[in-house]
Write an enzyme that holds these catalytic residues in place. Sequence first.
Site, PDB file in Angstrom:
ATOM      1  N   HIS A 164     -13.178 -64.375 -49.380  1.00 36.98           N
ATOM      2  CA  HIS A 164     -14.033 -65.567 -49.444  1.00 36.98           C
ATOM      3  C   HIS A 164     -14.486 -65.824 -50.883  1.00 36.98           C
ATOM      4  O   HIS A 164     -15.421 -65.181 -51.365  1.00 36.98           O
ATOM      5  CB  HIS A 164     -15.257 -65.401 -48.537  1.00 36.98           C
ATOM      6  CG  HIS A 164     -14.942 -65.470 -47.081  1.00 36.98           C
ATOM      7  ND1 HIS A 164     -14.955 -66.653 -46.371  1.00 36.98           N
ATOM      8  CD2 HIS A 164     -14.578 -64.505 -46.200  1.00 36.98           C
ATOM      9  CE1 HIS A 164     -14.626 -66.419 -45.110  1.00 36.98           C
ATOM     10  NE2 HIS A 164     -14.389 -65.120 -44.986  1.00 36.98           N
TER      11      HIS A 164
ATOM     12  N   SER B 173     -43.933 -86.632 -46.956  1.00 36.86           N
ATOM     13  CA  SER B 173     -44.620 -85.355 -46.705  1.00 36.86           C
ATOM     14  C   SER B 173     -45.214 -84.763 -47.965  1.00 36.86           C
ATOM     15  O   SER B 173     -45.966 -83.801 -47.893  1.00 36.86           O
ATOM     16  CB  SER B 173     -43.637 -84.351 -46.105  1.00 36.86           C
ATOM     17  OG  SER B 173     -42.670 -83.972 -47.077  1.00 36.86           O
TER      18      SER B 173
ATOM     19  N   CYS C 270      -9.327 -67.109 -45.553  1.00 33.70           N
ATOM     20  CA  CYS C 270      -9.513 -66.183 -44.434  1.00 33.70           C
ATOM     21  C   CYS C 270      -8.731 -66.670 -43.200  1.00 33.70           C
ATOM     22  O   CYS C 270      -7.520 -66.589 -43.176  1.00 33.70           O
ATOM     23  CB  CYS C 270     -11.002 -65.984 -44.144  1.00 33.70           C
ATOM     24  SG  CYS C 270     -11.351 -64.528 -43.134  1.00 33.70           S
TER      25      CYS C 270
ATOM     26  N   GLU D 200     -16.085 -68.298 -51.937  1.00 29.08           N
ATOM     27  CA  GLU D 200     -17.303 -69.110 -51.963  1.00 29.08           C
ATOM     28  C   GLU D 200     -18.583 -68.281 -51.994  1.00 29.08           C
ATOM     29  O   GLU D 200     -19.644 -68.801 -52.336  1.00 29.08           O
ATOM     30  CB  GLU D 200     -17.332 -70.070 -50.761  1.00 29.08           C
ATOM     31  CG  GLU D 200     -17.493 -69.426 -49.399  1.00 29.08           C
ATOM     32  CD  GLU D 200     -16.182 -69.005 -48.756  1.00 29.08           C
ATOM     33  OE1 GLU D 200     -16.156 -68.851 -47.516  1.00 29.08           O
ATOM     34  OE2 GLU D 200     -15.190 -68.815 -49.495  1.00 29.08           O
TER      35      GLU D 200
ATOM     36  N   GLY E  78     -43.248 -83.415 -50.104  1.00 28.74           N
ATOM     37  CA  GLY E  78     -42.232 -82.454 -50.502  1.00 28.74           C
ATOM     38  C   GLY E  78     -41.087 -83.097 -51.263  1.00 28.74           C
ATOM     39  O   GLY E  78     -41.040 -84.306 -51.485  1.00 28.74           O
ATOM     40  N   VAL E  79     -40.131 -82.266 -51.641  1.00 30.35           N
ATOM     41  CA  VAL E  79     -39.008 -82.704 -52.462  1.00 30.35           C
ATOM     42  C   VAL E  79     -38.143 -83.730 -51.721  1.00 30.35           C
ATOM     43  O   VAL E  79     -37.832 -84.802 -52.250  1.00 30.35           O
ATOM     44  CB  VAL E  79     -38.137 -81.492 -52.861  1.00 30.35           C
ATOM     45  CG1 VAL E  79     -36.930 -81.943 -53.671  1.00 30.35           C
ATOM     46  CG2 VAL E  79     -38.952 -80.486 -53.644  1.00 30.35           C
ATOM     47  N   ASP E  80     -37.765 -83.405 -50.487  1.00 36.15           N
ATOM     48  CA  ASP E  80     -36.780 -84.225 -49.783  1.00 36.15           C
ATOM     49  C   ASP E  80     -37.275 -85.640 -49.516  1.00 36.15           C
ATOM     50  O   ASP E  80     -36.591 -86.620 -49.827  1.00 36.15           O
ATOM     51  CB  ASP E  80     -36.380 -83.549 -48.458  1.00 36.15           C
ATOM     52  CG  ASP E  80     -35.883 -82.135 -48.669  1.00 36.15           C
ATOM     53  OD1 ASP E  80     -35.346 -81.856 -49.749  1.00 36.15           O
ATOM     54  OD2 ASP E  80     -36.046 -81.299 -47.762  1.00 36.15           O
ATOM     55  N   SER E  81     -38.456 -85.756 -48.931  1.00 35.75           N
ATOM     56  CA  SER E  81     -38.953 -87.093 -48.613  1.00 35.75           C
ATOM     57  C   SER E  81     -39.268 -87.877 -49.874  1.00 35.75           C
ATOM     58  O   SER E  81     -39.101 -89.101 -49.921  1.00 35.75           O
ATOM     59  CB  SER E  81     -40.185 -87.015 -47.703  1.00 35.75           C
ATOM     60  OG  SER E  81     -41.282 -86.429 -48.366  1.00 35.75           O
ATOM     61  N   SER E  82     -39.700 -87.197 -50.942  1.00 35.70           N
ATOM     62  CA  SER E  82     -40.010 -87.881 -52.196  1.00 35.70           C
ATOM     63  C   SER E  82     -38.750 -88.461 -52.829  1.00 35.70           C
ATOM     64  O   SER E  82     -38.734 -89.616 -53.280  1.00 35.70           O
ATOM     65  CB  SER E  82     -40.683 -86.919 -53.179  1.00 35.70           C
ATOM     66  OG  SER E  82     -41.894 -86.421 -52.664  1.00 35.70           O
TER      67      SER E  82
END
Length: 510
Positions: free
Chosen positions: A167, A221, A79, A169, A223-227
Amino acid sequence: MHEMILVLDFGSQYTQLIARRIREQNIYCEIHPWNKCPELTDNIKGVILSGSPFSVRDENAPKPNLEKIKGKMPLLGVCYGAQFIANNYGGEVLPSTIREYGRANLSFLDESNELMKDVSSGSQVWMSHGDTIKNVPSNYKVIASTDDVEFAGYKIEGEATYGIQFHPEVYHSADGATLLQNFLVTICNCKQDWTPNSFVDETVAGLKKEIGSDKVILGLSGGVDSSVAAVLLHKAIGDQLHCIFVDNGLLRKDEFPQVLESYENMGLNVKGVNASEAFYSELSGLSDPEDKRKAIGKVFIDVFDNESKMVENAKWLGQGTIYPDVIESISATGGPSATIKSHHNVGGLPDYMKLKVIEPLKLLFKDEVRRIGKSMGIDPKILGRHPFPGPGLGIRILGEVTKEKVTILQEVDHIFISTLKEDGLYDDVWQAGAIFLPIQSVGVMGDERTYENAVALRAVSSTDGMTADWCHLPYEFLAKVSNKIINQVKGINRVTYDISSKPPATIEWE
């Protein structure tokens, strides 16, 4: 050093999506602002120029110096990037007679060109630009056109430089992944060796080197990220990691004991801290969303500062920050991106807190985090949990947060989530929750007039949280949930369902 693709960002809303598409090909990439190009080391296999909200004709438009890139390594302009290459090297870019935004189809395709290999004739592409390339130098060969755009794709003869005005993507470009793979694998000759296992190995090695013998405090927490961040750090430094799970009074119903129990068999050193009263006190009288987020962030910092002082030689604060958190809080590239909202775990620490921040996931998207967690054997129940905001129910209660409102919303949320699970719909939803609205409405219960609170239910489908669509949950399900909430939760007499998508809305209401 891992071989990589360099993405130069001109402020496009799609730049991070380019990065995700590259990562999906098991190829590492980094985004850098157009005016802060890193040293072009041998491991950089190619460069992609992103789109931009600017016009190349604007006086203050980004004008990168491509002297060390163009003609010396594979280059793909998308683009704005394609228009810049054309306009800056002898072509002409002018305003489009019609705004070219949305779906289009390739009416011409040079199937012999390596970038267009296996792209289908008539393939749908996604346009998003107000300018168009009108003329190009004689050594620019047209490799794709639409009915309205002659120079939808070009290659500069004698060098591996390509430009496309659409685009690839975005999902709407049907053969976008094929085109990107052609550029990344065939043209740039990337090995496709950036896998979850390689990320784990390289990250663990890097964490060991950076942290040394220091101790790390990490906020869990459930959750996924902190785990995933916790398991990565534990692999790297073992018992030097001290995990803390804070009850901020804004969690889901019974979440504090359930989350602590879920970590018992993971070998992590976890301490639970009940600080709910401190959070309620700091939130008292606040109704502005940004003020509430900052207040919650402040108390989190205070709690972790106190806990870190109890751990001798604690030098680091580990966080499960991921890429969308960074992108939405600050410009990830130093470019023109706008701040959408503050995240309590983004932006550094106050001077009085002596811990350094370590964020092993900060360049990953949510789907990548899950794949990495799976490769490390983390419980699928943890990896499959819906995202839950760090500020918790504090940003799902519009207006001032009180303990009474939290209790009501916890019950509403519990009914919604548990019914999704009971009806087999939980895994079809990317994120779900309830919002306490700052309004009351008239109702009738037992032949009596009521004047009570209203809630909104929110359920979205998404891949990474950057964009999201509202979930088309069955009417029968919504009716059942609404009936349960009104009958079982005292203080609620009206339930609504949010059918807005992101953009223009955000997933959370605050």
